[in-house]
Design a protein around this motif. Structure first.
Motif, PDB file in Angstrom:
ATOM      1  N   GLY A 180      -1.480  19.335 -23.283  1.00 41.16           N
ATOM      2  CA  GLY A 180      -0.976  19.969 -24.508  1.00 41.16           C
ATOM      3  C   GLY A 180      -0.343  21.322 -24.200  1.00 41.16           C
ATOM      4  N   ALA A 181       0.485  21.825 -25.100  1.00 40.44           N
ATOM      5  CA  ALA A 181       1.196  23.074 -24.816  1.00 40.44           C
ATOM      6  C   ALA A 181       1.251  23.989 -26.036  1.00 40.44           C
ATOM      7  CB  ALA A 181       2.612  22.773 -24.330  1.00 40.44           C
ATOM      8  N   PHE A 182       1.430  25.263 -25.738  1.00 42.31           N
ATOM      9  CA  PHE A 182       1.514  26.334 -26.735  1.00 42.31           C
ATOM     10  C   PHE A 182       2.970  26.807 -26.735  1.00 42.31           C
ATOM     11  CE2 PHE A 182       1.206  30.646 -28.232  1.00 42.31           C
ATOM     12  CZ  PHE A 182       0.013  30.792 -28.926  1.00 42.31           C
ATOM     13  N   TYR A 183       3.655  26.682 -27.866  1.00 44.67           N
ATOM     14  CA  TYR A 183       5.067  27.079 -27.956  1.00 44.67           C
ATOM     15  C   TYR A 183       5.161  28.418 -28.682  1.00 44.67           C
ATOM     16  CZ  TYR A 183       5.846  22.278 -26.556  1.00 44.67           C
ATOM     17  OH  TYR A 183       5.822  21.096 -25.860  1.00 44.67           O
ATOM     18  N   GLN A 184       5.783  29.393 -28.041  1.00 48.05           N
ATOM     19  CA  GLN A 184       5.841  30.757 -28.586  1.00 48.05           C
ATOM     20  C   GLN A 184       7.287  31.242 -28.682  1.00 48.05           C
ATOM     21  OE1 GLN A 184       3.265  32.947 -29.650  1.00 48.05           O
ATOM     22  NE2 GLN A 184       5.032  34.170 -30.306  1.00 48.05           N
ATOM     23  N   ILE A 185       7.650  31.751 -29.866  1.00 53.36           N
ATOM     24  CA  ILE A 185       8.970  32.377 -30.012  1.00 53.36           C
ATOM     25  C   ILE A 185       8.816  33.874 -29.737  1.00 53.36           C
ATOM     26  CG2 ILE A 185       8.750  32.824 -32.505  1.00 53.36           C
ATOM     27  CD1 ILE A 185      11.788  32.005 -32.657  1.00 53.36           C
ATOM     28  N   THR A 186       9.867  34.479 -29.187  1.00 56.84           N
ATOM     29  CA  THR A 186       9.844  35.923 -28.955  1.00 56.84           C
ATOM     30  C   THR A 186      11.276  36.460 -28.986  1.00 56.84           C
ATOM     31  OG1 THR A 186       8.989  37.675 -27.492  1.00 56.84           O
ATOM     32  CG2 THR A 186       9.864  35.700 -26.411  1.00 56.84           C
ATOM     33  N   TYR A 187      11.378  37.770 -29.105  1.00 57.43           N
ATOM     34  CA  TYR A 187      12.712  38.363 -29.255  1.00 57.43           C
ATOM     35  C   TYR A 187      13.125  39.163 -28.028  1.00 57.43           C
ATOM     36  CZ  TYR A 187      11.410  36.889 -33.878  1.00 57.43           C
ATOM     37  OH  TYR A 187      10.970  36.123 -34.927  1.00 57.43           O
ATOM     38  N   ARG A 188      12.467  38.906 -26.917  1.00 52.16           N
ATOM     39  CA  ARG A 188      12.852  39.544 -25.643  1.00 52.16           C
ATOM     40  C   ARG A 188      12.889  38.449 -24.578  1.00 52.16           C
ATOM     41  NH1 ARG A 188       9.336  44.926 -25.930  1.00 52.16           N
ATOM     42  NH2 ARG A 188      10.111  45.602 -27.952  1.00 52.16           N
ATOM     43  N   PRO A 189      13.706  38.660 -23.524  1.00 47.67           N
ATOM     44  CA  PRO A 189      13.867  37.578 -22.540  1.00 47.67           C
ATOM     45  C   PRO A 189      12.744  37.503 -21.516  1.00 47.67           C
ATOM     46  CG  PRO A 189      15.342  39.392 -22.034  1.00 47.67           C
ATOM     47  CD  PRO A 189      14.618  39.791 -23.283  1.00 47.67           C
ATOM     48  N   HIS A 190      11.501  37.667 -21.982  1.00 46.94           N
ATOM     49  CA  HIS A 190      10.371  37.434 -21.086  1.00 46.94           C
ATOM     50  C   HIS A 190       9.179  36.983 -21.930  1.00 46.94           C
ATOM     51  CE1 HIS A 190       8.613  41.254 -22.335  1.00 46.94           C
ATOM     52  NE2 HIS A 190       9.807  41.789 -22.160  1.00 46.94           N
ATOM     53  N   CYS A 191       8.244  36.309 -21.277  1.00 46.89           N
ATOM     54  CA  CYS A 191       7.075  35.793 -22.002  1.00 46.89           C
ATOM     55  C   CYS A 191       6.301  36.976 -22.602  1.00 46.89           C
ATOM     56  CB  CYS A 191       6.193  34.990 -21.042  1.00 46.89           C
ATOM     57  SG  CYS A 191       4.688  34.397 -21.840  1.00 46.89           S
ATOM     58  N   PRO A 192       5.946  36.911 -23.903  1.00 45.93           N
ATOM     59  CA  PRO A 192       5.282  38.056 -24.544  1.00 45.93           C
ATOM     60  C   PRO A 192       3.801  38.195 -24.214  1.00 45.93           C
ATOM     61  CG  PRO A 192       5.582  36.307 -26.134  1.00 45.93           C
ATOM     62  CD  PRO A 192       6.228  35.828 -24.868  1.00 45.93           C
ATOM     63  N   VAL A 193       3.288  37.316 -23.349  1.00 45.65           N
ATOM     64  CA  VAL A 193       1.874  37.432 -22.947  1.00 45.65           C
ATOM     65  C   VAL A 193       1.828  38.096 -21.573  1.00 45.65           C
ATOM     66  CG1 VAL A 193      -0.279  36.187 -22.537  1.00 45.65           C
ATOM     67  CG2 VAL A 193       1.380  35.287 -24.194  1.00 45.65           C
ATOM     68  N   ALA A 194       0.996  39.154 -21.442  1.00 41.74           N
ATOM     69  CA  ALA A 194       0.916  39.905 -20.180  1.00 41.74           C
ATOM     70  C   ALA A 194       0.473  38.996 -19.031  1.00 41.74           C
ATOM     71  CB  ALA A 194      -0.080  41.054 -20.339  1.00 41.74           C
ATOM     72  N   ASP A 195       1.001  39.285 -17.836  1.00 41.43           N
ATOM     73  CA  ASP A 195       0.667  38.485 -16.647  1.00 41.43           C
ATOM     74  C   ASP A 195      -0.843  38.406 -16.421  1.00 41.43           C
ATOM     75  OD1 ASP A 195       3.334  38.150 -16.253  1.00 41.43           O
ATOM     76  OD2 ASP A 195       3.509  39.595 -14.604  1.00 41.43           O
ATOM     77  N   ALA A 196      -1.548  39.531 -16.658  1.00 41.42           N
ATOM     78  CA  ALA A 196      -2.992  39.548 -16.398  1.00 41.42           C
ATOM     79  C   ALA A 196      -3.722  38.553 -17.320  1.00 41.42           C
ATOM     80  CB  ALA A 196      -3.536  40.956 -16.596  1.00 41.42           C
ATOM     81  N   ILE A 197      -3.259  38.455 -18.552  1.00 46.50           N
ATOM     82  CA  ILE A 197      -3.899  37.513 -19.500  1.00 46.50           C
ATOM     83  C   ILE A 197      -3.591  36.083 -19.071  1.00 46.50           C
ATOM     84  CG2 ILE A 197      -3.942  36.700 -21.902  1.00 46.50           C
ATOM     85  CD1 ILE A 197      -3.356  39.580 -22.762  1.00 46.50           C
ATOM     86  N   MET A 198      -2.343  35.845 -18.690  1.00 45.96           N
ATOM     87  CA  MET A 198      -1.959  34.492 -18.243  1.00 45.96           C
ATOM     88  C   MET A 198      -2.794  34.078 -17.036  1.00 45.96           C
ATOM     89  SD  MET A 198       0.494  33.387 -20.225  1.00 45.96           S
ATOM     90  CE  MET A 198       1.419  32.158 -19.327  1.00 45.96           C
ATOM     91  N   ALA A 199      -2.897  34.989 -16.066  1.00 43.70           N
ATOM     92  CA  ALA A 199      -3.632  34.656 -14.835  1.00 43.70           C
ATOM     93  C   ALA A 199      -5.115  34.454 -15.148  1.00 43.70           C
ATOM     94  CB  ALA A 199      -3.442  35.762 -13.800  1.00 43.70           C
ATOM     95  N   GLY A 200      -5.678  35.328 -15.992  1.00 49.72           N
ATOM     96  CA  GLY A 200      -7.102  35.240 -16.337  1.00 49.72           C
ATOM     97  C   GLY A 200      -7.455  33.924 -17.011  1.00 49.72           C
ATOM     98  N   LEU A 201      -6.526  33.386 -17.800  1.00 52.05           N
ATOM     99  CA  LEU A 201      -6.809  32.145 -18.521  1.00 52.05           C
ATOM    100  C   LEU A 201      -6.286  30.909 -17.772  1.00 52.05           C
ATOM    101  CD1 LEU A 201      -5.961  33.271 -22.202  1.00 52.05           C
ATOM    102  CD2 LEU A 201      -8.219  33.010 -21.151  1.00 52.05           C
ATOM    103  N   GLY A 202      -5.655  31.145 -16.598  1.00 57.00           N
ATOM    104  CA  GLY A 202      -5.153  30.012 -15.811  1.00 57.00           C
ATOM    105  C   GLY A 202      -3.959  29.331 -16.469  1.00 57.00           C
ATOM    106  N   LEU A 203      -3.022  30.143 -16.976  1.00 59.99           N
ATOM    107  CA  LEU A 203      -1.874  29.600 -17.709  1.00 59.99           C
ATOM    108  C   LEU A 203      -0.566  29.932 -17.013  1.00 59.99           C
ATOM    109  CD1 LEU A 203      -2.989  30.658 -21.326  1.00 59.99           C
ATOM    110  CD2 LEU A 203      -3.321  28.436 -20.208  1.00 59.99           C
ATOM    111  N   GLN A 204       0.465  29.146 -17.328  1.00 60.18           N
ATOM    112  CA  GLN A 204       1.815  29.417 -16.826  1.00 60.18           C
ATOM    113  C   GLN A 204       2.792  29.322 -18.005  1.00 60.18           C
ATOM    114  OE1 GLN A 204       2.620  26.237 -14.030  1.00 60.18           O
ATOM    115  NE2 GLN A 204       2.258  24.633 -15.549  1.00 60.18           N
ATOM    116  N   ALA A 205       3.935  30.021 -17.882  1.00 59.46           N
ATOM    117  CA  ALA A 205       4.923  30.003 -18.973  1.00 59.46           C
ATOM    118  C   ALA A 205       6.286  29.610 -18.428  1.00 59.46           C
ATOM    119  CB  ALA A 205       5.007  31.382 -19.613  1.00 59.46           C
ATOM    120  N   THR A 206       6.999  28.806 -19.212  1.00 66.53           N
ATOM    121  CA  THR A 206       8.371  28.420 -18.868  1.00 66.53           C
ATOM    122  C   THR A 206       9.245  28.681 -20.079  1.00 66.53           C
ATOM    123  OG1 THR A 206       7.398  26.540 -17.712  1.00 66.53           O
ATOM    124  CG2 THR A 206       9.782  26.503 -17.982  1.00 66.53           C
TER     125      THR A 206
END
Ligand SMILES: C[S@@+](CC[C@H](N)C(=O)[O-])C[C@H]1O[C@@H](n2cnc3c(N)ncnc32)[C@H](O)[C@@H]1O
Length: 192
Positions: free
Chosen positions: A142-168
């Motif tokens: 399953g996946a989490f789809y997020q809209i944002t208004y800047r050209p980078h993922c709005p979730v901080a790298d530390a949070i992504m790494a801590g939760l074992g997630l990746q963003a495309t």
């Protein structure tokens, strides 16, 4: 986008600009990008911060049934409107950071989480709680789809790494006010 969406949205923004986080609802092009990976077969879907329901309508156009939708919205202005527009959906007046505690499903049956939340204006603790709660219900694949208004993922790298997630980044459009990017966040593949 119709005036039926713009007026209630603008009123809510005047009352609570930080939480509503945009002056107008998302346009049709960005809404289509958000739901492009979702079909009727995705199964239960959680939508976070639906506002006036522009992504909700786009999901219904993809063949998703209202009965498969759980809409989590904190802005009290939007609740009666969502209940009226989507009578078959489960509409919850709730902070998305409380997902985990809310016991929304037994197990993890959810195929997709669609988020219009303004994550960039939230504290890191809140963003982490939202993602942790969402992935608690998301099934494998399953996946989490997020809209944002800047050209980078709005979730901080530390949070992504801590939760074992990746963003495309799965799409961007300048036919939106402001221009929008869409990210697909998923679990990192397990290492043996
Ligand atoms: C930028 S608006 C997006 C609305 C809609 N999805 C769209 O694209 O037009 C953000 C929405 O998230 C809601 N929201 C903000 N903080 C929230 C929270 N903690 N939990 C649930 N909803 C929240 C706001 O009330 C608003 O409806």
């Amino acid at each position: 986008m119709s005036t039926a969406d713009i007026l209630p949205f603008f009123r809510a923004w005047i009352r609570n600009p930080l939480s509503v986080a945009a002056v107008a609802p998302t346009g049709a092009t960005a809404s289509s990008l958000m739901v492009q990976g979702i079909t009727a077969k995705t199964g239960p879907i959680i939508e976070l911060g639906p506002g006036t329901g522009v992504f909700t309508r786009a999901l219904l156009k993809r063949g998703v049934k209202q009965q498969d939708l759980t809409l989590v919205e904190y802005g009290s202005d939007f609740i009666p409107l969502l209940q009226h527009r989507f009578p078959g959906a489960r509409v919850l007046w709730m902070d998305a950071a409380w997902l985990y505690r809310a016991q929304l499903f037994e197990g993890a049956p959810v195929g997709a989480v669609v988020s219009g939340l303004g994550l960039l204006t939230m504290s890191p603790e809140k963003v982490r709680a939202i993602l942790e709660g969402a992935f608690f219900y998301l099934r494998s694949g399953g996946a989490f789809y997020q809209i944002t208004y800047r050209p980078h993922c709005p979730v901080a790298d530390a949070i992504m790494a801590g939760l074992g997630l990746q963003a495309t980044c799965i799409g961007q459009t300048f036919r939106n006010l402001p221009p929008a990017w869409v990210y697909r966040i998923s679990r990192l593949p397990q290492r043996d």
